[in-house]
Design an enzyme around this catalytic site. Structure first.
Site, PDB file in Angstrom:
ATOM      1  N   ARG A   1      -2.054 -14.113   3.963  1.00 30.23           N
ATOM      2  CA  ARG A   1      -2.692 -13.393   5.069  1.00 30.23           C
ATOM      3  C   ARG A   1      -1.967 -13.660   6.389  1.00 30.23           C
ATOM      4  O   ARG A   1      -1.855 -12.768   7.231  1.00 30.23           O
ATOM      5  CB  ARG A   1      -4.186 -13.732   5.151  1.00 30.23           C
TER       6      ARG A   1
ATOM      7  N   GLU B   1     -10.208  -9.777  -7.696  1.00 31.38           N
ATOM      8  CA  GLU B   1      -9.131  -8.796  -7.520  1.00 31.38           C
ATOM      9  C   GLU B   1      -8.000  -8.959  -8.540  1.00 31.38           C
ATOM     10  O   GLU B   1      -7.411  -7.956  -8.963  1.00 31.38           O
ATOM     11  CB  GLU B   1      -8.569  -8.908  -6.097  1.00 31.38           C
TER      12      GLU B   1
ATOM     13  N   LYS C   1       0.822  -1.211   0.000  1.00 28.72           N
ATOM     14  CA  LYS C   1       0.000   0.000   0.000  1.00 28.72           C
ATOM     15  C   LYS C   1       0.863   1.271   0.000  1.00 28.72           C
ATOM     16  O   LYS C   1       2.073   1.215   0.273  1.00 28.72           O
ATOM     17  CB  LYS C   1      -0.939  -0.040   1.218  1.00 28.72           C
TER      18      LYS C   1
ATOM     19  N   HIS D   1      -2.103  -5.478   1.512  1.00 24.06           N
ATOM     20  CA  HIS D   1      -3.430  -6.066   1.290  1.00 24.06           C
ATOM     21  C   HIS D   1      -3.255  -7.500   0.817  1.00 24.06           C
ATOM     22  O   HIS D   1      -2.287  -7.819   0.127  1.00 24.06           O
ATOM     23  CB  HIS D   1      -4.181  -5.285   0.196  1.00 24.06           C
TER      24      HIS D   1
ATOM     25  N   TYR E   1     -12.440  -1.530  -3.298  1.00 21.70           N
ATOM     26  CA  TYR E   1     -12.911  -1.744  -1.928  1.00 21.70           C
ATOM     27  C   TYR E   1     -14.428  -1.590  -1.808  1.00 21.70           C
ATOM     28  O   TYR E   1     -14.945  -1.344  -0.716  1.00 21.70           O
ATOM     29  CB  TYR E   1     -12.196  -0.796  -0.968  1.00 21.70           C
TER      30      TYR E   1
ATOM     31  N   ASN F   1      -1.878   0.212   6.816  1.00 18.49           N
ATOM     32  CA  ASN F   1      -1.375  -1.059   7.343  1.00 18.49           C
ATOM     33  C   ASN F   1      -0.551  -1.855   6.333  1.00 18.49           C
ATOM     34  O   ASN F   1      -0.475  -3.072   6.383  1.00 18.49           O
ATOM     35  CB  ASN F   1      -2.525  -1.888   7.934  1.00 18.49           C
TER      36      ASN F   1
ATOM     37  N   THR G   1      -5.242  -7.082  10.684  1.00 18.81           N
ATOM     38  CA  THR G   1      -5.550  -5.781  10.082  1.00 18.81           C
ATOM     39  C   THR G   1      -4.996  -4.636  10.927  1.00 18.81           C
ATOM     40  O   THR G   1      -4.392  -3.690  10.388  1.00 18.81           O
ATOM     41  CB  THR G   1      -7.085  -5.625   9.951  1.00 18.81           C
TER      42      THR G   1
ATOM     43  N   ARG H   1       2.690  -6.629   8.915  1.00 23.31           N
ATOM     44  CA  ARG H   1       1.985  -5.483   9.513  1.00 23.31           C
ATOM     45  C   ARG H   1       2.561  -5.120  10.883  1.00 23.31           C
ATOM     46  O   ARG H   1       2.609  -3.949  11.241  1.00 23.31           O
ATOM     47  CB  ARG H   1       0.484  -5.779   9.588  1.00 23.31           C
TER      48      ARG H   1
ATOM     49  N   PHE I   1     -15.259   3.630   7.622  1.00 28.86           N
ATOM     50  CA  PHE I   1     -13.902   3.989   7.202  1.00 28.86           C
ATOM     51  C   PHE I   1     -13.717   4.016   5.681  1.00 28.86           C
ATOM     52  O   PHE I   1     -12.620   4.281   5.205  1.00 28.86           O
ATOM     53  CB  PHE I   1     -12.880   3.030   7.837  1.00 28.86           C
TER      54      PHE I   1
HETATM   55  P1  ATP Z   1      -7.130  -5.834   3.216  1.00 35.30           P
HETATM   56  O1  ATP Z   1      -8.507  -6.080   2.630  1.00 35.30           O
HETATM   57  O2  ATP Z   1      -6.568  -4.474   2.844  1.00 35.30           O
HETATM   58  O3  ATP Z   1      -6.195  -6.961   2.959  1.00 35.30           O
HETATM   59  P2  ATP Z   1      -8.048  -6.776   5.753  1.00 35.30           P
HETATM   60  O4  ATP Z   1      -8.721  -7.850   4.966  1.00 35.30           O
HETATM   61  O5  ATP Z   1      -7.116  -7.190   6.836  1.00 35.30           O
HETATM   62  O6  ATP Z   1      -7.262  -5.794   4.810  1.00 35.30           O
HETATM   63  P3  ATP Z   1     -10.556  -5.357   5.824  1.00 35.30           P
HETATM   64  O7  ATP Z   1     -11.553  -5.522   6.911  1.00 35.30           O
HETATM   65  O8  ATP Z   1     -10.836  -5.995   4.495  1.00 35.30           O
HETATM   66  O9  ATP Z   1      -9.125  -5.799   6.381  1.00 35.30           O
HETATM   67  O10 ATP Z   1     -10.362  -3.798   5.627  1.00 35.30           O
HETATM   68  C1  ATP Z   1      -9.788  -3.288   4.435  1.00 35.30           C
HETATM   69  C2  ATP Z   1      -8.850  -2.169   4.797  1.00 35.30           C
HETATM   70  O11 ATP Z   1      -9.595  -1.081   5.328  1.00 35.30           O
HETATM   71  C3  ATP Z   1      -7.842  -2.490   5.902  1.00 35.30           C
HETATM   72  O12 ATP Z   1      -6.720  -3.179   5.458  1.00 35.30           O
HETATM   73  C4  ATP Z   1      -7.483  -1.104   6.381  1.00 35.30           C
HETATM   74  O13 ATP Z   1      -6.590  -0.445   5.471  1.00 35.30           O
HETATM   75  C5  ATP Z   1      -8.837  -0.412   6.319  1.00 35.30           C
HETATM   76  N1  ATP Z   1      -9.556  -0.530   7.585  1.00 35.30           N
HETATM   77  C6  ATP Z   1     -10.150  -1.638   8.094  1.00 35.30           C
HETATM   78  N2  ATP Z   1     -10.742  -1.391   9.272  1.00 35.30           N
HETATM   79  C7  ATP Z   1     -10.537  -0.061   9.518  1.00 35.30           C
HETATM   80  C8  ATP Z   1     -10.895   0.834  10.562  1.00 35.30           C
HETATM   81  N3  ATP Z   1     -11.605   0.414  11.620  1.00 35.30           N
HETATM   82  N4  ATP Z   1     -10.484   2.121  10.460  1.00 35.30           N
HETATM   83  C9  ATP Z   1      -9.791   2.566   9.405  1.00 35.30           C
HETATM   84  N5  ATP Z   1      -9.418   1.775   8.365  1.00 35.30           N
HETATM   85  C10 ATP Z   1      -9.771   0.484   8.425  1.00 35.30           C
HETATM   86 MG    MG Z   2      -9.937  -7.394   3.296  1.00 35.28          MG
END
Ligand code: ATP
Ligand code: MG
Length: 141
Positions: free
Chosen positions: A87, A128, A11, A117, A51, A114, A93, A104, A59
């Site tokens: 993962r 994706e 990212k 992805h 997304y 973070n 996350t 992370r 968020f």
């Molecule tokens: P990714 O999809 O990016 O691999 P993830 O699967 O671990 O991450 P998701 O729940 O899909 O987490 O959330 C997508 C992204 O949105 C997170 O990686 C983070 O960048 C952002 N995000 C998630 N939760 C929050 C939150 N509570 N506040 C701010 N940003 C968030």
């Molecule tokens: Mg995700």
């Protein structure tokens, strides 16, 4: 166990910190094969489409803005059980909850910024990967 493909993104926060190469080295050391890789800066439309699954979340707008702030590195990885393994290597996350030794834990600044992805299921990877790569852009044996 089956050979899978997953979409990884380094990212904008991690690219800006200058740790994209370090993260790529981790990916290679962990035995993933890189089938495709490119650097690009997501447009607002591209980030919100990617997304879209999160569009009702509080968020979402902030996440889309963050993802457009600078270039990302998008990568297609292949390995046995690649989706779960990537993962696991990424970590939780929220970096506050990420295990020692995960990307992370080491490189994320916040739950939003973070570092990386990863696709979370085969159906997600199937959406994706072609979001960023045509079949012709992926290395094939
Ligand atoms: P990714 O999809 O990016 O691999 P993830 O699967 O671990 O991450 P998701 O729940 O899909 O987490 O959330 C997508 C992204 O949105 C997170 O990686 C983070 O960048 C952002 N995000 C998630 N939760 C929050 C939150 N509570 N506040 C701010 N940003 C968030
Ligand atoms: Mg995700």
């Amino acid at each position: 166990m089956s050979v899978e493909r997953t979409l990884a993104i380094i990212k904008p926060d991690a690219v800006a910190k200058g740790v994209a190469g370090t993260i790529l080295a981790r990916i290679e050391a962990d035995g993933f094969k890189i089938l495709g890789i490119k650097m690009l800066r997501l447009s607002a439309e591209q980030a919100s489409g990617f997304y879209a699954v999160h569009k009702e979340r509080s968020f979402y707008r902030s996440l889309c803005t963050f993802m457009t702030q600078g270039p990302s590195v998008v990568i297609v990885l292949e390995a046995d059980n690649a989706i779960q393994r990537w993962r696991d290597l990424m970590g939780a996350t929220d970096p506050a909850n990420a295990a020692a030794g995960t990307i992370r834990k080491e490189f994320a600044s916040s739950i939003e910024a973070n570092a990386v992805h990863g696709s979370d299921a085969p159906a997600t990877a199937a959406f994706e990967i072609p979001y960023f790569f045509s079949a012709l852009e992926l290395w094939a044996r």
